[in-house]
Design a protein around this motif. Structure first.
Motif, short mmCIF file in Angstrom:
data_model
loop_
_atom_site.label_atom_id
_atom_site.label_comp_id
_atom_site.label_asym_id
_atom_site.label_seq_id
_atom_site.Cartn_x
_atom_site.Cartn_y
_atom_site.Cartn_z
N LEU A 45 -12.74 68.75 79.92
CA LEU A 45 -12.37 69.44 81.17
C LEU A 45 -11.80 68.45 82.18
O LEU A 45 -10.88 68.80 82.93
N ASP A 46 -12.32 67.23 82.21
CA ASP A 46 -11.76 66.20 83.09
C ASP A 46 -10.34 65.84 82.65
O ASP A 46 -9.43 65.72 83.47
N TRP A 47 -10.15 65.66 81.34
CA TRP A 47 -8.83 65.30 80.82
C TRP A 47 -7.82 66.40 81.07
O TRP A 47 -6.65 66.13 81.31
N GLU A 48 -8.27 67.64 81.01
CA GLU A 48 -7.35 68.77 81.19
C GLU A 48 -6.70 68.74 82.57
O GLU A 48 -5.58 69.21 82.74
N THR A 49 -7.36 68.15 83.55
CA THR A 49 -6.79 68.09 84.90
C THR A 49 -5.56 67.19 84.96
O THR A 49 -4.80 67.24 85.92
N TYR A 50 -5.33 66.36 83.93
CA TYR A 50 -4.17 65.47 83.89
C TYR A 50 -2.95 66.12 83.21
O TYR A 50 -1.84 65.62 83.35
N VAL A 51 -3.17 67.19 82.46
CA VAL A 51 -2.09 67.83 81.70
C VAL A 51 -1.02 68.37 82.66
O VAL A 51 -1.34 68.93 83.72
N ASN A 52 0.24 68.20 82.28
CA ASN A 52 1.41 68.64 83.07
C ASN A 52 1.58 67.85 84.36
O ASN A 52 2.17 68.35 85.32
N LYS A 53 1.07 66.64 84.40
CA LYS A 53 1.23 65.80 85.59
C LYS A 53 1.89 64.48 85.18
O LYS A 53 1.70 63.98 84.08
N LEU A 54 2.67 63.94 86.11
CA LEU A 54 3.28 62.62 85.91
C LEU A 54 2.22 61.58 86.22
O LEU A 54 1.61 61.61 87.30
N VAL A 55 1.98 60.68 85.26
CA VAL A 55 0.93 59.69 85.44
C VAL A 55 1.44 58.28 85.13
O VAL A 55 2.46 58.12 84.45
N LYS A 56 0.69 57.31 85.63
CA LYS A 56 0.90 55.92 85.25
C LYS A 56 -0.41 55.48 84.58
O LYS A 56 -1.49 55.64 85.14
N GLN A 110 -7.22 51.87 80.48
CA GLN A 110 -8.11 51.30 81.48
C GLN A 110 -8.14 52.16 82.75
O GLN A 110 -9.19 52.33 83.35
N GLU A 111 -6.96 52.69 83.13
CA GLU A 111 -6.90 53.50 84.34
C GLU A 111 -5.73 54.47 84.23
O GLU A 111 -4.69 54.14 83.67
N VAL A 112 -5.91 55.68 84.77
CA VAL A 112 -4.85 56.68 84.80
C VAL A 112 -4.69 57.15 86.23
O VAL A 112 -5.63 57.64 86.85
N GLU A 113 -3.47 56.97 86.76
CA GLU A 113 -3.17 57.36 88.14
C GLU A 113 -2.17 58.51 88.13
O GLU A 113 -1.11 58.42 87.49
N ILE A 114 -2.51 59.60 88.82
CA ILE A 114 -1.59 60.74 88.92
C ILE A 114 -0.54 60.42 89.97
O ILE A 114 -0.86 60.09 91.11
N LEU A 115 0.74 60.52 89.56
CA LEU A 115 1.85 60.22 90.48
C LEU A 115 2.46 61.49 91.07
O LEU A 115 2.95 61.47 92.19
#
Length: 166
Positions: free
Chosen positions: A10-21, A66-71
């Motif tokens: 569920l945490d990972w799903e919040t990153y789907v369809n987002k531009l990330v670094k 190590q880290e995922v940042e939503i851009l």
């Protein structure tokens, strides 16, 4: 196990369809749109759209993250673009009006050739042939489905012959 791997699906799903670094081991950095995150390995699947090129897909192994940042959040156009990456070509090529036209033309052709055909499903999008075979959009031989292999083969041949004459 790193912090990324400890997250829940569920945490990972919040990153789907987002531009990330994504910052990974050995100072590697990746940027792209998150298509999905594998719930077993925590690996991230990123899509990028280089100019004048087809889409590029990258996989970052979960243990290396190590880290995922939503851009940036994905708008509805980007969500559709991402959803179409792995969709079959046939389903991408037709508008709802074109699909309706294809369905009606195939249905008429089958009826003209004395093959019993009807529509089924909520929206009537699926054609039913003699109650033993279905044809889903976009109404080609690959979309025919039946447990009877002989009927399936014959109707697929008929549909292919019909399409070849179009």
């Amino acid at each position: 196990m790193n912090d990324w791997q400890r997250k829940s699906p569920l945490d990972w799903e919040t990153y789907v369809n987002k531009l990330v670094k994504v910052a990974a081991v050995e100072k590697h950095e990746y940027e792209g749109w998150v298509l999905t995150v594998d719930p077993v390995s925590a690996s991230i699947v990123l899509a990028t759209f280089p100019e004048n090129e087809k889409v590029s897909i990258s996989f970052i192994m979960g243990h290396a993250v190590q880290e995922v940042e939503i851009l940036q959040e994905g708008d509805s156009d980007m969500k559709q673009r991402l959803a179409r990456i792995f969709a079959p070509e046939e389903t991408q090529a037709y508008s709802p009006e074109e699909l309706e036209k294809r369905k009606n033309a195939l249905k008429t052709w089958l009826e003209t050739n004395h093959i019993p055909v009807g529509e089924q499903g909520e929206l009537g999008r699926t054609l039913s042939v003699a109650g033993v075979l279905t044809i889903d959009p976009p109404y080609g031989p690959e979309q025919c489905s039946s447990s009877n292999e002989i009927i399936l083969s014959r109707v697929q041949g008929l549909v292919q012959g019909y399409l070849d004459r179009q």
